[in-house]
Each structure stands twice: as C-alpha cells, then as structure tokens.
Design a protein around this motif. Structure first.
Motif, short mmCIF file in Angstrom:
data_model
loop_
_atom_site.label_atom_id
_atom_site.label_comp_id
_atom_site.label_asym_id
_atom_site.label_seq_id
_atom_site.Cartn_x
_atom_site.Cartn_y
_atom_site.Cartn_z
N GLY A 138 7.73 -12.51 -12.52
CA GLY A 138 6.38 -12.81 -12.09
C GLY A 138 5.33 -11.94 -12.73
N LYS A 139 4.34 -11.55 -11.94
CA LYS A 139 3.21 -10.78 -12.44
C LYS A 139 2.59 -10.00 -11.30
CE LYS A 139 -1.09 -11.54 -15.09
NZ LYS A 139 -1.96 -12.59 -15.68
N VAL A 140 2.25 -8.75 -11.54
CA VAL A 140 1.62 -7.94 -10.50
C VAL A 140 0.39 -7.23 -11.05
CG1 VAL A 140 3.80 -7.53 -9.31
CG2 VAL A 140 2.96 -5.85 -10.93
N GLN A 141 -0.50 -6.90 -10.14
CA GLN A 141 -1.68 -6.09 -10.48
C GLN A 141 -1.61 -4.81 -9.66
OE1 GLN A 141 -5.90 -7.70 -10.62
NE2 GLN A 141 -6.03 -6.46 -8.78
N VAL A 142 -1.75 -3.68 -10.32
CA VAL A 142 -1.67 -2.39 -9.64
C VAL A 142 -3.04 -1.72 -9.67
CG1 VAL A 142 -0.54 -0.15 -9.55
CG2 VAL A 142 0.74 -2.16 -10.34
N GLU A 143 -3.46 -1.25 -8.50
CA GLU A 143 -4.75 -0.56 -8.37
C GLU A 143 -4.48 0.88 -7.97
OE1 GLU A 143 -7.80 -0.58 -4.79
OE2 GLU A 143 -7.96 -2.43 -5.95
N LEU A 144 -5.01 1.81 -8.75
CA LEU A 144 -4.84 3.22 -8.44
C LEU A 144 -5.84 3.63 -7.37
CD1 LEU A 144 -4.40 4.66 -12.05
CD2 LEU A 144 -2.65 3.83 -10.47
N LYS A 145 -5.36 4.35 -6.35
CA LYS A 145 -6.21 4.71 -5.22
C LYS A 145 -7.41 5.56 -5.63
CE LYS A 145 -4.19 2.92 -1.54
NZ LYS A 145 -3.49 3.74 -0.56
N ASN A 146 -7.22 6.48 -6.58
CA ASN A 146 -8.33 7.34 -6.95
C ASN A 146 -9.18 6.76 -8.07
OD1 ASN A 146 -6.34 7.62 -8.84
ND2 ASN A 146 -6.50 9.84 -9.04
N ASN A 147 -8.91 5.53 -8.45
CA ASN A 147 -9.74 4.82 -9.42
C ASN A 147 -9.57 3.32 -9.19
OD1 ASN A 147 -11.34 4.04 -11.52
ND2 ASN A 147 -10.01 4.78 -13.15
N LYS B 227 -8.29 13.60 -14.74
CA LYS B 227 -7.91 12.40 -15.47
C LYS B 227 -6.76 11.71 -14.74
CE LYS B 227 -9.26 14.15 -20.03
NZ LYS B 227 -8.81 14.43 -21.41
N ILE B 228 -6.77 10.39 -14.80
CA ILE B 228 -5.68 9.62 -14.23
C ILE B 228 -4.56 9.57 -15.25
CG2 ILE B 228 -4.98 7.36 -13.36
CD1 ILE B 228 -7.88 6.94 -12.56
N GLU B 229 -3.40 10.00 -14.86
CA GLU B 229 -2.27 10.03 -15.78
C GLU B 229 -1.29 8.92 -15.41
OE1 GLU B 229 -0.57 13.91 -16.01
OE2 GLU B 229 -2.51 14.91 -16.03
N TYR B 230 -1.13 7.97 -16.29
CA TYR B 230 -0.16 6.90 -16.08
C TYR B 230 0.24 6.32 -17.41
CZ TYR B 230 -3.74 3.40 -17.12
OH TYR B 230 -4.69 2.65 -17.75
N HIS C 78 0.85 -1.20 0.00
CA HIS C 78 0.00 0.00 0.00
C HIS C 78 0.88 1.25 0.00
CE1 HIS C 78 -3.79 -2.19 1.06
NE2 HIS C 78 -2.92 -3.04 1.59
N THR C 79 0.63 2.14 -0.95
CA THR C 79 1.28 3.45 -0.97
C THR C 79 0.19 4.51 -1.01
OG1 THR C 79 1.42 3.79 -3.37
CG2 THR C 79 3.11 2.39 -2.36
N LEU D 125 -1.12 4.19 -4.87
CA LEU D 125 -1.55 2.94 -5.49
C LEU D 125 -1.32 1.76 -4.56
CD1 LEU D 125 1.40 1.65 -6.34
CD2 LEU D 125 1.19 3.24 -8.25
N VAL D 126 -1.89 0.61 -4.97
CA VAL D 126 -1.71 -0.65 -4.26
C VAL D 126 -1.19 -1.68 -5.25
CG1 VAL D 126 -2.80 -2.50 -2.93
CG2 VAL D 126 -3.58 -0.14 -2.65
N VAL D 127 -0.09 -2.34 -4.90
CA VAL D 127 0.48 -3.37 -5.76
C VAL D 127 0.13 -4.74 -5.16
CG1 VAL D 127 2.57 -4.30 -6.80
CG2 VAL D 127 2.37 -1.84 -6.38
#
Length: 355
Positions: free
Chosen positions: A218-227, A257-260, A187-188, A191-193
């Motif tokens: 490996g493989k990771v899933q990243v979730e943006l906190k504001n979306n 807008k989410i910028e990434y 948790h940051t 985002l959350v990894v």
C-alpha cells in the motif's frame, strides 16, 4: 428586590457569571423570601447542582420549566420598586425571564449533548503487552494488529469520527482494512502514520535510539510531531527511520534539525524481512550492534541484559533466533562473538571472554 432583579441574579448564578457581591445579594434575598428560594432550587436542580438527580427525564424538565413560568407569570410581587421606573422594570423583568429560560435551555441541551457524546468513541481500550509475550487483536473496523512485547496500545470501542485513531508505544504490525472515507492514524510520541488500507510495521519504543515505520503493502504518509508540515510518503518495501530524541535538546530551537532517512528494504522473501520477524516470534539481525539486539532479547525472553563490559555494546553481530531457549540463544551468539554470560534469575550478565 424586584422580581426582575431576582430572575437576573438567578440567571447569572446558573450561568456561573455572577459576581461575589451579586451572589451575596441573592443569598440574602432568598433567606427573606422562601417562595423565591423554592423556585431557585428548582432551576438549580435542572442545572445539576441541587439534590435532584441530574438524569431527569425530558418530561420532568418540561414540567419544572412550566412551573417556573407559571410562578413568574402569576406573581405580582415587586419589592422596593420606584413607581417612576415601573415600566422600565417591566421590560427588565421580561428580558430577565427570557435570560432564565435561555440559560436553563442551554444547560439542559448541553447536559443532553454530553450524555449523547458518551458513545463508544469515548470508550477507550488500552492493551499492555508484557515482556516475553506478543498479542494479536482485531479492531472494530476489521483491522488486524499484532503487538510486540513491552507495547502499550489504545483504541476506541467504535470508530465514530472521520478518522480511525489509535495510539502506540512500542511496536505493532498493522493490516489495515481499507476505507477511503476514514483514514487510519497511528499516533506515537514522535510521529503519526496515516493510511487508508495497507500493511506496515511501526516500532516506537521510548527507549530505542530510533522510531521506524516499515511499509510492506500500500502507501502511507508519515507526519513528524515536531514538524507537522513535513509529510513523508512511503512506498512498498521502504522504511522510515527517525532519530528518537530521548534527551532534552541543548541547542536552540532554531538550530535544531529533524533527523530522518528513508531506506529501501533488501530484496528478500517476506519471511526474511528482519523488521517484521518478531511477528513470528523470531529475531533476525544482520551486522547490528549487540546493544540493539540485547533490547530485542529482553523483550522476547522477559529478561534484563546487563553489559559488564561496555565495549561489548558496540560489537556487530548477525544471526537468527527462533525457537531457542534463552540459554541456547546466547550460546548461538557466543559462537561468533567473544563474550561470556551468566543468568541470575531474570537478569543476564555479559562480560568479555578472557583469552
């Protein structure tokens, strides 16, 4: 006041749902009937409000409950009761007695449940890494973590939940022990990894322009906190760059807008990946802004860099800093970039070199 009315008020008082008028009524009654007051104090002690220690043993609790029951069962007192409504009061008395035992039982169960919940999962360790240092640690599940300078990291004494949750402000390199039944979550603020078992780097300093997640294996899933509905999947040798909103947004939420962006890492040797060079106490930079490299220098050498000439911030520089001293490192950059420096204690001043 009847016995049933007393029990009713006592139950409400214990359950913290009595009105001010009901509490006043109970206080007046207790002053007139000391025996009832003793019973009230016993039940209040079970709740933890009395002088008796809250950590009473179960057998002591059961003994007190038995005492309360015997007092209620053996009492024949019924003050100010109209004989016409005596049968009704009898049923009210039974209902109130049940209410008391339910309230005491619930409070006792809740107290024991709270004590049981104070497991290792609730014991959090927080690591602060000062500038000029890095730190390695091993988590309870065997996961290896290396923390960069200026980082704060927290984790539980044991992972008792369905997920392995840790928190990071700064930068960390993770080698996660695989466990398909317990995903590992970093948790940051931005985002959350989420991973099962993999090797990756997270850079999430509050003052940096971007937050970065770099995946090596490996493989990771990243979730943006504001979306949170947006899930970004990273594959090996990919990096996610998210704009770090350090200032309050001036636009309306619907316009934001989410910028990434997701980029591929250059095809280089593992020890030449600049995103993880810091793990070996190195700084590797290629055509990067001087101000971004300066932030890395601050962390590595525990100094503050001051740009006396603001135009130097946007100079693009390249190089590798390994085991050099601060003076040597600045000298290497000075060879390809027109600037001069002076060091005063823990502060480095950079200015434009005169032609």
């Amino acid at each position: 006041m009847s016995k049933s009315r007393f029990i009713e008020l006592m139950a409400k008082s214990m359950g913290e749902c009595a009105s001010a008028e009901e509490l006043a009524e109970l206080d007046i009654f207790l002053e007139q009937f000391p025996n009832y007051k003793k019973t009230y104090e016993v039940t209040n002690a079970l709740k933890g409000n009395g002088a008796q220690p809250a950590e009473a043993k179960p057998e002591e609790i059961n003994g007190k409950l038995e005492e309360i029951w015997n007092r209620i069962k053996s009492s024949n007192e019924n003050v100010e009761v109209d004989t016409k409504v005596r049968p009704m009061f009898r049923w009210q008395w039974v209902a109130a007695a049940i209410l008391v035992f339910a309230a005491v039982g619930a409070l006792f169960y809740k107290r024991m449940e709270q004590q049981d919940s104070l497991t290792a999962e609730n014991v959090l360790y927080e690591i602060h890494v000062p500038y000029g240092k890095t730190q390695k640690l091993k988590l309870p599940d065997g996961t290896q973590v290396t923390l960069n300078a200026g980082s704060t990291f927290s984790y539980p004494e044991a992972f008792e939940k369905n997920t392995r949750d840790v928190s990071l402000t700064g930068e960390g390199f993770f080698e996660v022990t695989k466990n398909a039944k317990k995903p590992f979550l970093v948790h940051t603020a931005r985002l959350v990894v989420k991973v099962l078992g993999t090797v990756f780097n997270v850079k999430a300093y509050n003052n940096d322009k971007t937050v970065e997640t770099t995946l090596l294996k490996g493989k990771v899933q990243v979730e943006l906190k504001n979306n949170p509905e947006k899930k970004i999947i990273l594959l090996p040798n990919e990096k996610l760059i998210v704009v770090n909103n350090r200032e309050p947004q001036s636009v309306k939420p619907k316009e934001s807008k989410i910028e990434y962006q997701v980029t591929a890492l250059p095809d280089v040797k593992p020890d030449e990946v600049k995103e993880t060079a810091w793990v070996d106490n190195r700084i590797l930079f290629t055509n990067e802004l001087f101000e971004d490299v300066a932030a890395q220098i601050e962390r590595k050498y525990n100094v503050q860099v001051v740009f006396e000439d603001q135009k130097l911030r946007t100079e693009q520089i390249s190089g590798l800093l390994d085991k050099e001293s601060l003076q040597e490192a600045l000298g290497i950059i000075e060879m390809t970039t027109p600037f001069k420096f002076r060091v005063d204690g823990q502060t480095v001043y950079l200015s434009k070199k005169e032609k």
